[in-house]
Design an enzyme around this catalytic site. Structure first.
Site, short mmCIF file in Angstrom:
data_model
loop_
_atom_site.label_atom_id
_atom_site.label_comp_id
_atom_site.label_asym_id
_atom_site.label_seq_id
_atom_site.Cartn_x
_atom_site.Cartn_y
_atom_site.Cartn_z
N HIS A 207 -7.73 11.08 -26.12
CA HIS A 207 -6.48 10.50 -25.63
C HIS A 207 -5.36 11.47 -26.02
O HIS A 207 -5.45 12.16 -27.05
CB HIS A 207 -6.29 9.16 -26.34
N GLN B 124 -10.65 2.78 -29.84
CA GLN B 124 -11.54 2.11 -28.89
C GLN B 124 -12.81 1.60 -29.56
O GLN B 124 -13.63 0.94 -28.91
CB GLN B 124 -11.92 3.04 -27.74
N ASP C 196 -10.37 8.87 -34.52
CA ASP C 196 -9.56 7.95 -33.73
C ASP C 196 -10.45 6.78 -33.37
O ASP C 196 -11.35 6.90 -32.53
CB ASP C 196 -9.05 8.69 -32.48
N CYS D 193 -4.05 8.76 -19.97
CA CYS D 193 -3.63 9.58 -21.12
C CYS D 193 -4.76 10.50 -21.58
O CYS D 193 -4.97 10.69 -22.78
CB CYS D 193 -3.14 8.73 -22.28
N LYS E 19 -5.38 -3.60 -29.81
CA LYS E 19 -6.66 -3.43 -29.10
C LYS E 19 -7.76 -4.26 -29.76
O LYS E 19 -8.92 -4.18 -29.38
CB LYS E 19 -7.07 -1.95 -29.08
N1 PLP Z 1 -6.65 6.75 -28.89
C1 PLP Z 1 -7.40 6.16 -27.96
C2 PLP Z 1 -8.85 6.54 -27.82
C3 PLP Z 1 -6.84 5.20 -27.12
O1 PLP Z 1 -7.60 4.63 -26.17
C4 PLP Z 1 -5.48 4.88 -27.28
C5 PLP Z 1 -4.85 3.90 -26.38
O2 PLP Z 1 -5.34 3.57 -25.32
C6 PLP Z 1 -4.74 5.50 -28.28
C7 PLP Z 1 -5.35 6.45 -29.07
C8 PLP Z 1 -3.30 5.19 -28.52
O3 PLP Z 1 -3.18 3.91 -29.07
P1 PLP Z 1 -1.75 3.28 -29.33
O4 PLP Z 1 -1.00 3.39 -28.03
O5 PLP Z 1 -2.03 1.88 -29.73
O6 PLP Z 1 -1.08 4.08 -30.39
#
Ligand code: PLP
Length: 414
Positions: A128, A209, A206, A371, A232
């Site tokens: 992302h 997900q 990260d 993203c 999430k």
């Molecule tokens: N990392 C991953 C794999 C994501 O899917 C997302 C959001 O969809 C994020 C980071 C960013 O999360 P947040 O917008 O809650 O900071």
């Protein structure tokens, strides 16, 4: 209503008032399949938020009065809840942020300030943007080199041979997602962590997900940093967690200044508070943090493993029905993948067209680059439509979704 899974889906759905909504001109019942972007919130969490605003709202850590103490206790109880939830050694390793994005920015900004020009950071092509751009900013600021692990040719999985070849004596940080938000691929976290550690690098996972779909165990992963977001995992928006290994957090400078992150302030210089407060500048969303506790309780009560099994059955059903539709291309077929289906239909229907038409039929999916533009480039597409499943989705909803795809199929004569 028929549905797979081993819990009472009707009772569970009744906990989510938003699922009673209708959408669009025809007033179709909502089918919410945008869970990868954010999941819905059960009543118990909403009630905890209302409770926070109607019973205990007072700023944390600053007051001797009852309300302030209650608000502080609630926030700190959540910290300990997160600690046990992920199996961290100490509650001081749990830092509250605004989300995964801020957690990664914190590490990229603070940890990378300890690095030297020419040092290397490795991410992956399936990240992302939140796990790419913060490292780019740090790389520019400190003269670091940023590289990305590619996909193994013709698969939805990371090329770990390429990763092994990239690791070297200048590798300082490896940052990667546990689960791809586009492909659903579940990466072999421990293997990647071990490879990075063997090269002397620290690892950030990260877990945005992963956290609502598999049990996270800090010790099993052995990662140095883990980032995830409450929204999430059926929790409130605007709250995230950074888990960090204590010895690393101790060495890192503050990320932002102000509020309770200090020990002492003079005009010339300041000293810092102990962990975790050194990294928590300003008033946090203490009402949301307190309510996040209820979300973790809900998740564990429902059972992460049971939810994952339920979602997997929906995934298998949806993919088998979609495979019967000519022209449907699914991106991401890694074995054991999460319940995320990114897809396109024929040459004429764009992801945007698909999303708009599904919305008219009451079905919420996400469209675009998600993203993950480097991954889109690797896949050779501008964007995809994405359906993703959560605890409350049903087999009937899968059938409605696939029926809607059939209608789109007819509209575009695919
Ligand atoms: N990392 C991953 C794999 C994501 O899917 C997302 C959001 O969809 C994020 C980071 C960013 O999360 P947040 O917008 O809650 O900071």
């Amino acid at each position: 209503m028929t549905t797979p899974g081993s819990y009472d889906i009707e009772a569970l759905r009744a906990e989510f008032p938003i699922l009673q909504r209708t959408v669009g001109e025809a007033g179709a019942p909502l089918v919410y399949l945008d869970n990868t972007a954010t999941s819905q919130t059960p009543d118990c969490v909403v009630r905890a938020i209302v409770d926070g605003y109607t019973r205990t709202k007072a700023n944390v850590h600053r007051g001797v009065h009852t309300l302030s103490q209650e608000a502080t206790d609630a926030q700190e109880a959540t910290r300990r809840r997160v600690q046990t939830f992920i199996g961290a050694e100490s509650h001081e390793e749990i830092i509250f942020t605004r989300g995964t994005t801020e957690a990664i920015n914190l590490v990229a900004s603070s940890y990378c300030s300890l690095l030297s020009p020419g040092d290397e950071i490795i991410v992956t092509v399936m990240e992302h943007h939140s796990d790419i751009v913060p490292w780019q900013l740090a790389a520019e600021r400190h003269g670091l080199r940023l590289r990305a692990i590619p996909l193994r040719e013709g698969t939805s999985e990371l090329d770990l041979d390429a990763f092994a070849a990239m690791l070297g004596e200048r590798t300082r940080v490896v940052a990667f997602t546990a689960v791809s938000n586009v492909l659903g691929t579940v990466n072999p976290v421990r293997r990647i962590v071990d490879m990075a550690h063997a090269a002397g690098a620290v690892v950030l996972v990260d877990a945005a997900q992963a956290v609502a779909h598999e049990r996270i165990d800090v010790r099993a992963w052995d990662a140095d940093f883990i980032a995830f977001s409450s929204h999430k995992m059926y929790g409130p928006t605007g709250i995230g967690v950074l888990y960090g290994r204590r010895d690393l957090l101790d060495r890192m400078p503050p990320y932002q200044g102000g509020g309770e992150m200090i020990s002492h302030v003079d005009i010339a210089r300041s000293t810092w508070a102990e962990l975790p407060f050194k990294f928590e500048a300003g008033t946090p969303d203490f009402v949301g943090i307190a309510a996040f506790h209820a979300a973790i309780d809900w998740l564990e009560r429902t059972g992460i493993e049971r939810i994952a099994a339920h979602e997997h059955e929906l995934l298998v059903l949806a993919e088998s029905l979609m495979d019967e539709l000519p022209g449907v291309r699914i991106y991401g077929r890694a074995p054991g993948k999460c319940a995320i289906i990114s897809f396109l239909m024929g040459p004429d229907a764009s992801a945007y067209d698909i999303g708009m038409l599904l919305d008219q039929m009451g079905i919420a999916v996400r469209t675009g680059h998600h993203c993950a533009q480097p991954l889109m480039h690797a896949l050779g597409v501008a964007g995809v439509a994405r359906a993703s499943f959560a605890a409350y989705n049903t087999a009937d909803e899968v059938h409605r979704f696939v029926d809607a795809l059939r209608r789109i199929h007819r509209i575009f004569r695919l």
